[in-house]
Design an enzyme around this catalytic site. Sequence first.
Site, mmCIF file in Angstrom:
data_model
loop_
_atom_site.group_PDB
_atom_site.id
_atom_site.type_symbol
_atom_site.label_atom_id
_atom_site.label_comp_id
_atom_site.label_asym_id
_atom_site.label_seq_id
_atom_site.Cartn_x
_atom_site.Cartn_y
_atom_site.Cartn_z
ATOM 1 N N SER A 146 0.864 -1.401 -0.094
ATOM 2 C CA SER A 146 0.081 0.063 0.035
ATOM 3 C C SER A 146 0.910 1.189 -0.170
ATOM 4 O O SER A 146 1.713 1.506 -0.723
ATOM 5 C CB SER A 146 -0.986 -0.205 1.139
ATOM 6 O OG SER A 146 -2.022 0.817 0.994
ATOM 7 N N GLU A 242 -9.354 -3.665 -7.131
ATOM 8 C CA GLU A 242 -8.648 -2.746 -6.165
ATOM 9 C C GLU A 242 -8.873 -1.216 -6.902
ATOM 10 O O GLU A 242 -8.788 -1.114 -8.028
ATOM 11 C CB GLU A 242 -7.271 -2.753 -5.597
ATOM 12 C CG GLU A 242 -7.232 -4.099 -4.959
ATOM 13 C CD GLU A 242 -5.684 -4.066 -4.104
ATOM 14 O OE1 GLU A 242 -5.485 -3.256 -3.452
ATOM 15 O OE2 GLU A 242 -4.916 -4.924 -4.615
ATOM 16 N N HIS A 268 -7.670 -5.390 -0.742
ATOM 17 C CA HIS A 268 -6.328 -4.691 -0.643
ATOM 18 C C HIS A 268 -5.252 -5.398 0.125
ATOM 19 O O HIS A 268 -5.491 -5.798 1.528
ATOM 20 C CB HIS A 268 -6.773 -3.349 -0.112
ATOM 21 C CG HIS A 268 -5.439 -2.281 0.002
ATOM 22 N ND1 HIS A 268 -4.859 -1.967 -1.151
ATOM 23 C CD2 HIS A 268 -4.993 -1.625 0.905
ATOM 24 C CE1 HIS A 268 -3.919 -0.948 -0.816
ATOM 25 N NE2 HIS A 268 -4.068 -0.960 0.398
#
Length: 301
Positions: A146, A242, A268
Amino acid sequence: MSWQADLIRYGARNWVRGALRKTRDIPSARRHFERMAQRYLSVPPGTLALDGEIGGISGQWVQNRPQGTGVLLYLHGGAYMLGSSRTHAGLAAALAQRSGARVFLPDYRLAPEHPFPAAFEDAVAAYEGLIAIGHAPEEIVIGGDSAGGGLALALLAHLCARGQKPSGLFAFSPWTDLTLTGASLVTNATREQLLPSHRLTETRAVILGGARPQDASDPRLSPLHATFTAPPPVQIHVAESEILRDDALRMRGRLPGAEIKLAGDLPHVWPMLHGFLPEARTTLDDTARFIRSCLPPTDES
């Protein structure tokens, strides 16, 4: 998709994403993340996690039956505001178990207390710290998820420009473009299992602190705008559903040789769920093979 993926998809879309949509209190969100990680994100048997400091940056060393001299510098996710070496110790341990490498998880500074470029500066310091204690660049692989995946890529561009590149880089669901121009931010807004897309502008403002929104294109924050000079091997994983899908896919324009692997309808950073989700374990197995291919061979190889 497995039945476990179906179950996670239902729970994430019906409960977790709604909670994230409403959260305004960052300290409470941090504490909740820590509790959830401790309760649900498993650490494999045989793991040793020790507090440490590299390059002046505190964090954790995680290992699980290490082999050879390879080390992973893993940068945790959490939108530059949440997460720590503790929330990601289970993921780091799963990678250590599979790859044979030791992992250092730096607790880089977080916004809003420490806005951009604090996290980037700490990532650079941690890498330079590994070099200072005797690790050669060819013994280091950088990873992240991320925001941490974006940070890893930003660090890679910086190191390539200075002729200090590591032996490889991998990223899970990286956030690479804080100018927020990826089409999937809109097209996947209802398919995304975890991240509320409408919160990203607000999140970016917290990360930038007093900086202007235009500064989001700084390659230290948005590696989609970076230049990678003679990069090492790169592997990126992202799920098709996503909102950050295009953040990952568009990196091919910057890293033509990168291996970008597109999964199905998964949450995610699904590799964090390796204790429950078969697809997570498959992705980690693949990532470990990539890591081993980047590092010097061990006596056991």
